[in-house]
Design a protein around this motif. Sequence first.
Motif, PDB file in Angstrom:
ATOM      1  N   TYR A 184      -2.197 108.138 157.554  1.00 10.15           N
ATOM      2  CA  TYR A 184      -0.776 108.224 157.201  1.00 10.15           C
ATOM      3  C   TYR A 184      -0.382 109.693 157.241  1.00 10.15           C
ATOM      4  CZ  TYR A 184      -1.473 103.440 155.747  1.00 10.15           C
ATOM      5  OH  TYR A 184      -1.771 102.098 155.742  1.00 10.15           O
ATOM      6  N   ILE A 185       0.272 110.077 158.305  1.00 10.12           N
ATOM      7  CA  ILE A 185       0.603 111.484 158.499  1.00 10.12           C
ATOM      8  C   ILE A 185       2.002 111.786 157.977  1.00 10.12           C
ATOM      9  CG2 ILE A 185      -0.924 111.813 160.480  1.00 10.12           C
ATOM     10  CD1 ILE A 185       1.481 111.425 162.282  1.00 10.12           C
ATOM     11  N   ASN A 186       2.163 112.987 157.500  1.00  9.74           N
ATOM     12  CA  ASN A 186       3.473 113.474 157.051  1.00  9.74           C
ATOM     13  C   ASN A 186       3.500 114.973 157.333  1.00  9.74           C
ATOM     14  OD1 ASN A 186       5.926 113.951 155.931  1.00  9.74           O
ATOM     15  ND2 ASN A 186       5.350 113.402 153.833  1.00  9.74           N
ATOM     16  N   ILE A 187       3.762 115.289 158.598  1.00  3.66           N
ATOM     17  CA  ILE A 187       3.736 116.679 159.049  1.00  3.66           C
ATOM     18  C   ILE A 187       5.150 117.239 158.994  1.00  3.66           C
ATOM     19  CG2 ILE A 187       3.130 118.238 160.937  1.00  3.66           C
ATOM     20  CD1 ILE A 187       1.284 116.007 161.984  1.00  3.66           C
ATOM     21  N   LEU A 258       7.209 114.730 161.270  1.00  5.84           N
ATOM     22  CA  LEU A 258       6.472 113.691 161.968  1.00  5.84           C
ATOM     23  C   LEU A 258       5.727 112.897 160.901  1.00  5.84           C
ATOM     24  CD1 LEU A 258       4.449 114.246 165.240  1.00  5.84           C
ATOM     25  CD2 LEU A 258       3.760 112.587 163.522  1.00  5.84           C
ATOM     26  N   LYS A 259       6.065 111.649 160.768  1.00  2.00           N
ATOM     27  CA  LYS A 259       5.446 110.868 159.701  1.00  2.00           C
ATOM     28  C   LYS A 259       5.240 109.428 160.134  1.00  2.00           C
ATOM     29  CE  LYS A 259       8.627 111.736 156.735  1.00  2.00           C
ATOM     30  NZ  LYS A 259       9.406 111.759 155.473  1.00  2.00           N
ATOM     31  N   GLY A 260       4.329 108.768 159.442  1.00  2.00           N
ATOM     32  CA  GLY A 260       4.049 107.370 159.726  1.00  2.00           C
ATOM     33  C   GLY A 260       2.556 107.108 159.735  1.00  2.00           C
ATOM     34  N   THR A 372       5.680 102.596 161.380  1.00  7.01           N
ATOM     35  CA  THR A 372       5.684 103.208 162.703  1.00  7.01           C
ATOM     36  C   THR A 372       5.842 104.719 162.614  1.00  7.01           C
ATOM     37  OG1 THR A 372       6.706 101.218 163.595  1.00  7.01           O
ATOM     38  CG2 THR A 372       6.789 103.180 164.961  1.00  7.01           C
ATOM     39  N   ALA A 373       5.008 105.438 163.356  1.00 11.33           N
ATOM     40  CA  ALA A 373       5.107 106.893 163.386  1.00 11.33           C
ATOM     41  C   ALA A 373       6.388 107.300 164.114  1.00 11.33           C
ATOM     42  CB  ALA A 373       3.894 107.490 164.079  1.00 11.33           C
ATOM     43  N   CYS A 374       7.034 108.342 163.623  1.00 16.09           N
ATOM     44  CA  CYS A 374       8.286 108.785 164.231  1.00 16.09           C
ATOM     45  C   CYS A 374       8.443 110.294 164.065  1.00 16.09           C
ATOM     46  CB  CYS A 374       9.479 108.066 163.602  1.00 16.09           C
ATOM     47  SG  CYS A 374       9.661 108.388 161.833  1.00 16.09           S
ATOM     48  N   VAL A 417      -5.267 108.896 154.286  1.00 16.55           N
ATOM     49  CA  VAL A 417      -4.051 109.606 153.966  1.00 16.55           C
ATOM     50  C   VAL A 417      -4.237 111.037 154.416  1.00 16.55           C
ATOM     51  CG1 VAL A 417      -2.519 110.371 152.135  1.00 16.55           C
ATOM     52  CG2 VAL A 417      -3.606 108.152 151.970  1.00 16.55           C
ATOM     53  N   ALA A 418      -3.297 111.587 155.161  1.00 17.49           N
ATOM     54  CA  ALA A 418      -3.413 112.962 155.636  1.00 17.49           C
ATOM     55  C   ALA A 418      -2.076 113.648 155.484  1.00 17.49           C
ATOM     56  CB  ALA A 418      -3.846 112.998 157.100  1.00 17.49           C
TER      57      ALA A 418
END
Length: 431
Positions: A184-187, A258-260, A372-374, A417-418
């Motif tokens: 789960y990215i949240n850049i 950038l997250k998802g 969904t990543a977006c 989780v990242a």
Amino acid sequence: MGRTYIVEETVGQYLSNINLQEKAFVSGLLIGQCSSQKDYVILATRTPPKGEQNESPKHSKAKLDNLDEEWATEHAHQVSRMLPGGLLVLGVFIITALEMGSEFQNTLRRLVFAVEKSVNKKRLWNFTEEDVSERVILHFCSSTKKIFCRTYDIHDPKSSAKPADWKYQNGLSASWLSLECTVYINIHVPLSTTSASYTLEKNTKNGLARWAKQIENGIYLINGQVKDEDCDLLEGQLLNSDHRSTAMVQICSGSVNLKGAVKCRAYIHSNKPKVKDAVQAMKRDILNTVADRCEILFEDLLLNEIPEKKDSEKEFHILPHRVFVPILGSTVMLCDYKFGDESAEEIRDHFLEMLDRMIQIEDLEIAEEINTACISSSMDTEASLDNTDDEQPKQPIKTTIVLKIQQNIGVIAAFAVAALAAGISFHYFSD
């Protein structure tokens, strides 16, 4: 003594079954995994013909100078996106009706260096000293069935060819360990006044480069503890370790986010794998799949001539889903990417074109159905949280990626989780 290539028997059958159909040659890629002792080849795929490019009988003796290097390297770049962690393009092959000559070897030498450059030019990670730097060239004579196998050091443009052994083994594709995790990215990429004028693509790539360093430097845990990287994956001593990152406030003129959720998967051969092999394969898949999705998105925007938003307008783009597909007779799965409006038939056709294999639509496994990543961007001025490495953090933020690993006799599941800092925890289960 040169390198040894252990090759799935079906690869030999594939090469033997390729019909030149009055062409001077057919070239393609060899796919598998490197190890310190030997390399494993589990797949070969021919480079598709360019458009309606078919040679007439009068051109059947055309020289190898007609090999379209740009087309071949683009094929390699496309195929590299379809490989999960641990797998890579090991080299190139060429099939001719004539036996090996200096002309063929020189052509293959140029091609293998060009292919390596193509598949690595946009990667977020760098090779280490322990990475195998040799890549293979293979000539297969369709008349005599003779094989000529050599390797080159792709880090040394002046390197000379070394002999290599090419050995077939039945059932090689069934001897793999599988690793899987959902990240789960949240850049968050804060934009300064200067960077706010850059394109969305450039700002995204800059943010991914910083994020990649955090993934590379993350802590990877075995059953909640750090495990010595040189130990066997399934055993070894535990060590104590800790890692933190601090948050800092940065004033910015806008941001890109950038997250998802992204599904990550890697494979390693089951011949005494080390902890470091598993960690490296998974790290590189995490980095590859995020970078590849962004690259595919920007290619799609360019292809469809979708303009970027101006000034304070917000942008929102959904990254493509990852789709996994099994290889017949193998425990390894390959992947592709699809946007929401793309059909399963389009994915099937892409597999056939890129990997020269017909797949069944019912075998498609869409990795992410939710979260969904977006990518989104805005030019609103705000204070933004960013992070830096600090030996003595005042506000520690610690994030853990959890993976569960199992041999092919079972099922692997993982969750992750990242965000700012990263750690990965492996859990092994055996029947």
